[in-house]
Motif scaffolding. Structure first.
Motif, short mmCIF file in Angstrom:
data_model
loop_
_atom_site.label_atom_id
_atom_site.label_comp_id
_atom_site.label_asym_id
_atom_site.label_seq_id
_atom_site.Cartn_x
_atom_site.Cartn_y
_atom_site.Cartn_z
N THR A 1 56.09 -38.26 -11.15
CA THR A 1 56.16 -39.62 -11.72
C THR A 1 55.13 -40.53 -11.04
O THR A 1 55.42 -41.68 -10.70
CB THR A 1 57.57 -40.22 -11.62
N SER A 2 53.92 -40.02 -10.83
CA SER A 2 52.88 -40.84 -10.20
C SER A 2 52.18 -41.68 -11.28
O SER A 2 51.02 -41.48 -11.60
CB SER A 2 51.90 -39.98 -9.42
N PHE A 3 52.95 -42.63 -11.78
CA PHE A 3 52.50 -43.47 -12.90
C PHE A 3 51.32 -44.34 -12.52
O PHE A 3 50.60 -44.84 -13.39
CB PHE A 3 53.66 -44.36 -13.38
N ASP A 4 51.09 -44.53 -11.21
CA ASP A 4 49.96 -45.38 -10.80
C ASP A 4 48.62 -44.67 -10.95
O ASP A 4 47.56 -45.26 -10.74
CB ASP A 4 50.16 -45.93 -9.38
N GLN A 5 48.66 -43.38 -11.35
CA GLN A 5 47.40 -42.71 -11.73
C GLN A 5 46.93 -43.22 -13.08
O GLN A 5 45.83 -42.87 -13.54
CB GLN A 5 47.61 -41.20 -11.83
N ILE A 6 47.75 -44.03 -13.72
CA ILE A 6 47.37 -44.59 -15.02
C ILE A 6 46.79 -45.99 -14.79
O ILE A 6 47.49 -46.88 -14.30
CB ILE A 6 48.60 -44.67 -15.96
N TYR A 7 45.51 -46.14 -15.06
CA TYR A 7 44.85 -47.45 -15.01
C TYR A 7 43.57 -47.38 -15.82
O TYR A 7 43.20 -46.30 -16.32
CB TYR A 7 44.62 -47.93 -13.56
N ASP A 8 42.91 -48.51 -16.00
CA ASP A 8 41.76 -48.62 -16.91
C ASP A 8 40.75 -47.47 -16.78
O ASP A 8 40.28 -46.92 -17.76
CB ASP A 8 41.05 -49.98 -16.73
N GLU A 9 40.42 -47.10 -15.51
CA GLU A 9 39.36 -46.12 -15.30
C GLU A 9 39.80 -44.70 -15.66
O GLU A 9 38.98 -43.86 -16.01
CB GLU A 9 38.88 -46.16 -13.85
N HIS A 10 41.09 -44.42 -15.53
CA HIS A 10 41.60 -43.08 -15.85
C HIS A 10 41.92 -43.00 -17.34
O HIS A 10 43.07 -43.05 -17.74
CB HIS A 10 42.84 -42.75 -15.02
N PHE A 11 40.88 -42.86 -18.15
CA PHE A 11 41.09 -42.88 -19.61
C PHE A 11 41.85 -41.65 -20.07
O PHE A 11 42.72 -41.73 -20.94
CB PHE A 11 39.75 -42.99 -20.35
N PHE A 12 41.53 -40.47 -19.50
CA PHE A 12 42.21 -39.23 -19.89
C PHE A 12 43.07 -38.71 -18.73
O PHE A 12 42.67 -38.80 -17.57
CB PHE A 12 41.19 -38.12 -20.22
N LEU A 13 44.21 -38.16 -19.05
CA LEU A 13 45.01 -37.41 -18.08
C LEU A 13 44.97 -35.95 -18.55
O LEU A 13 45.66 -35.57 -19.48
CB LEU A 13 46.45 -37.94 -18.03
N PHE A 14 44.10 -35.16 -17.91
CA PHE A 14 43.82 -33.81 -18.39
C PHE A 14 44.90 -32.79 -18.02
O PHE A 14 45.56 -32.90 -16.98
CB PHE A 14 42.51 -33.29 -17.77
N SER A 15 45.00 -31.76 -18.86
CA SER A 15 45.80 -30.57 -18.55
C SER A 15 44.94 -29.37 -18.97
O SER A 15 43.94 -29.54 -19.69
CB SER A 15 47.10 -30.58 -19.35
N ALA A 16 45.35 -28.16 -18.59
CA ALA A 16 44.60 -26.98 -19.01
C ALA A 16 44.64 -26.87 -20.54
O ALA A 16 43.64 -26.54 -21.18
CB ALA A 16 45.19 -25.72 -18.37
N THR A 17 45.81 -27.20 -21.12
CA THR A 17 45.97 -27.11 -22.58
C THR A 17 44.97 -28.02 -23.31
O THR A 17 44.29 -27.59 -24.24
CB THR A 17 47.42 -27.51 -22.96
N SER A 18 44.88 -29.27 -22.87
CA SER A 18 44.02 -30.22 -23.58
C SER A 18 42.54 -29.96 -23.28
O SER A 18 41.69 -30.12 -24.16
CB SER A 18 44.40 -31.66 -23.25
N VAL A 19 42.23 -29.55 -22.05
CA VAL A 19 40.82 -29.27 -21.71
C VAL A 19 40.34 -28.02 -22.44
O VAL A 19 39.20 -27.96 -22.93
CB VAL A 19 40.65 -29.14 -20.17
N ASP A 20 41.22 -27.03 -22.57
CA ASP A 20 40.87 -25.80 -23.29
C ASP A 20 40.48 -26.14 -24.74
O ASP A 20 39.44 -25.69 -25.25
CB ASP A 20 42.09 -24.87 -23.25
N ALA A 21 41.31 -26.97 -25.38
CA ALA A 21 41.05 -27.34 -26.78
C ALA A 21 39.76 -28.16 -26.88
O ALA A 21 38.94 -27.96 -27.79
CB ALA A 21 42.23 -28.13 -27.33
N MET A 22 39.58 -29.09 -25.94
CA MET A 22 38.38 -29.94 -25.96
C MET A 22 37.12 -29.10 -25.77
O MET A 22 36.10 -29.31 -26.45
CB MET A 22 38.48 -30.99 -24.84
#
Ligand code: SAM
Ligand code: TMP
Ligand code: ZN
Length: 408
Positions: free
Chosen positions: A210-231
Motif C-alpha cells: 500500500t505504498s500509495f505515495d509512489q503515486i504522484y505527477d512524475e510517476h505516470f505509469f506503475l509498471f508490471s511484467a504483464t503491462s510491460v510485456d504487452a507494451m
C-alpha cells in the motif's frame, strides 16, 4: 459511474480505481515569499482494460516538472550510489563488453550511473532535460545533452554517434507518458543485438505494501511484467528479462530487446505467472488497494493529532516527491509537522509543495531532536536509521505509514 481516459500505450479505455484528490507538483519547492497560486491537478490512477497498463488519469505537462530548477539528486543516497556503481560495473562485463560500445542513459540526472562508465572510457551520452542537475553530471566528466529524450532526439543521437548497444533509464521511463515516441526512438537507436534496460517502482510492491505515495505527477505509469510485456510487443520489442530490486521500496528492472535477438529468461515467465496467480490486475485487487489508502490516511492523521495534543514535536525526514502525496492527501501542514529535514540543497529553505511545511538542512534535525520523526523517505529507511542512531539514543521514535501506520 467511474471516470475514464484514453490509454497512453494502446488507446484503449482506462478506468479509474483510486482518486488522491487535487495535488501540487511534487517537486515544486516554493520560496517562502512566493505568494502566487500553486498549480494543481487531479491525481487519480486507472487501469487499461485492453493492455493492463496502470497510469495516471491526468497528465501534467513535462515542462512544468522537468526544468532548470528540478531539485532531485541521485547522489542523495549512499545506497543508491552503490546500486548504480555496481550496475555500471555489471554493464561493463555484459551489455558493454563488445568493441567500442556506446550507451545512452535517459534521465541521467547528476550522472551518478554514467560517472563509472565515463571513468572506464566508455562512449556514452546522458540525455537530461533538467538544467541544473545536467550541469552536475557535466562537472563530473559525463557527456550530457540537455534535452527531453523522444524519437527526434534518438534519431539525432544515432546520426551523430551511431547506434547504441544499450539504452538505460532508472526512475525515468515511468515518468514519460509519450511512450510511442520513446519506443520508436529506442528501436531506431539500438544495434540489432542491443537492449533497452529500465528500472522503475513495481506495481506488485506498491499494491502489496500500500505504498500509495509512489503515486504522484512524475510517476505516470506503475509498471508490471504483464503491462510491460504487452507494451513491448506492441512496439516491436520483446521483454526478455526481469529482475526484482529492493531499492526505492521495490522495483523491477526490465530488459527489452528486438524480437528473436535474445532468449527470454525464465524469470519473465515466473513473474508473469505470479502476477496472474495473485490477480494483480483484477479490479477487486486494485480496488482493495484504494480502500487501504484511506485507512492509512485516517490512522496517520489521528496519530499526528494525538501527538500534537500531547505537546510532542514531530519533524518530517526526507522531503521526497512522495511526501507531497501524503501531506496533501492527509491534510498535514506545519501545524502537525514542524519542518522536514532534507540533504538536497535545492529543497532547503523552501516550503514543501501544497502543505507549506518548511524544509531545513539536516543540522536542524538534531537541534534539538524532536520526539518523533515522520519518515517520508521510508524507501531509504535502513540507510537513514543507521545514520541517525543518535536520534534513537536520545529517545526519538520513527513514524512509518507503509505498509500501515506504526511507530518504531
Ligand atoms: N536516473 C536517476 C535516478 O534514478 O536517480 C534520476 C531519476 S529522476 C526521478 C528522473 C529524471 O528523468 C529527471 O532528472 C528528469 O529531468 C528526467 N527526465 C524526465 N523526462 C525525460 C525525458 N523525456 N528524457 C530524458 N530524461 C527525462
Ligand atoms: P527519494 O525517495 O525520491 O530518493 O528522495 C529521498 C529524499 O530524501 C531526497 O530529497 C534526499 C532526502 N534524504 C535525506 O534527507 N537524508 C538521507 O539520508 C537520504 C538517504 C535522503
Ligand atoms: Zn492500454
Amino acid at each position: 459511474m467511474h471516470n475514464q481516459s484514453t490509454c497512453r500505450v494502446c488507446a484503449g479505455t482506462v478506468t479509474e480505481f483510486v482518486d488522491l484528490g487535487d495535488q501540487p507538483l511534487s517537486d515544486a519547492f516554493r520560496q517562502p515569499e512566493d505568494t502566487s497560486v500553486e498549480f494543481t491537478y487531479r491525481l487519480a490512477v486507472g487501469a487499461c482494460a485492453d493492455c493492463a497498463m496502470v497510469q495516471l488519469m491526468e497528465e501534467v505537462p513535462r515542462e512544468k516538472m522537468f526544468h532548470e530548477d528540478y531539485p532531485y539528486l541521485s547522489q542523495g543516497s549512499t545506497v543508491m550510489r552503490g546500486h548504480f556503481r555496481s550496475l555500471a560495473e555489471r554493464f561493463l562485463s555484459t551489455e558493454l563488453a563488445g568493441e567500442d560500445p556506446f550507451v545512452v542513459e535517459l534521465g541521467c540526472n547528476d550522472g551518478t550511473m554514467l560517472r563509472t562508465l565515463a571513468k572506464a572510457g566508455v562512449r556514452h551520452l546522458g540525455v537530461e532535460p533538467s538544467g541544473a542537475v545536467a550541469d552536475l553530471a557535466a562537472e563530473a566528466g559525463v557527456r550530457v545533452r540537455k534535452d527531453f529524450f523522444e524519437e527526434s532526439t534518438a534519431l539525432s543521437i544515432c546520426e551523430q554517434d551511431g547506434p547504441a548497444d544499450l539504452v538505460y533509464a532508472a526512475n525515468t521511463f515511468c515518468h514519460i507518458p509519450y511512450v510511442d515516441s520513446i519506443l520508436r526512438g529506442i528501436v531506431a537507436l539500438l544495434k540489432p543485438g542491443g537492449a533497452f534496460v529500465f528500472e522503475d517502482p513495481y506495481l506488485g510492491d506498491i499494491v502489496e505494501q500500500t505504498s500509495f505515495d509512489q503515486i504522484y505527477d512524475e510517476h505516470f505509469f506503475l509498471f508490471s511484467a504483464t503491462s510491460v510485456d504487452a507494451m513491448a510487443r506492441r512496439h516491436g520489442l520483446e521483454l526478455v528479462d526481469v529482475e526484482r530490486l529492493p531499492v526505492h521500496g521495490g522495483e523491477v528492472r526490465y530488459t527489452l530487446a528486438l524480437p528473436g535477438a535474445r532468449t527470454r529468461s525464465e524469470a519473465v515467465a515466473a513473474l508473469l505467472a505470479e502476477e496472474e496467480a495473485r490477480g494483480l490486475h483484477d479490479r477487486a485487487v486494485l480496488g482493495g488497494f484504494g480502500d487501504r489508502i484511506h485507512a492509512i490516511r485516517t490512522d496517520l492523521r489521528a496519530l499526528l493529532e494525538d501527538l500534537k495534543a500531547k505537546g510532542e514535536r514531530v519533524v518530517g525526514y526526507g522531503a521526497t516527491a512522495k511526501s507531497a502525496t501524503v501531506t496533501n492527501l492527509c491534510g498535514i501542514g506545519p501545524d502537525l509537522v514542524e519542518f522536514i529535514s532534507d540533504t538536497t540543497p535545492a529543497k532547503q529553505h523552501r516550503l514543501a509543495p501544497g502543505s507549506g511545511i518548511p524544509v531545513r538542512p539536516p543540522a536542524a534535525f538534531a537541534d534539538p531532536y524532536p520526539g518523533y520523526a515522520l519518515l517520508f523517505a521510508w524507501n531509504h529507511a535502513a540507510e537513514i536509521m543507521s545514520k541517525e542512531e543518535a536520534f534513537r539514543a536520545a529517545g526519538g521514535k520513527w513514524i512509518l505509514y507503509v505498509p500501515d501506520v506504526h511507530v518504531v
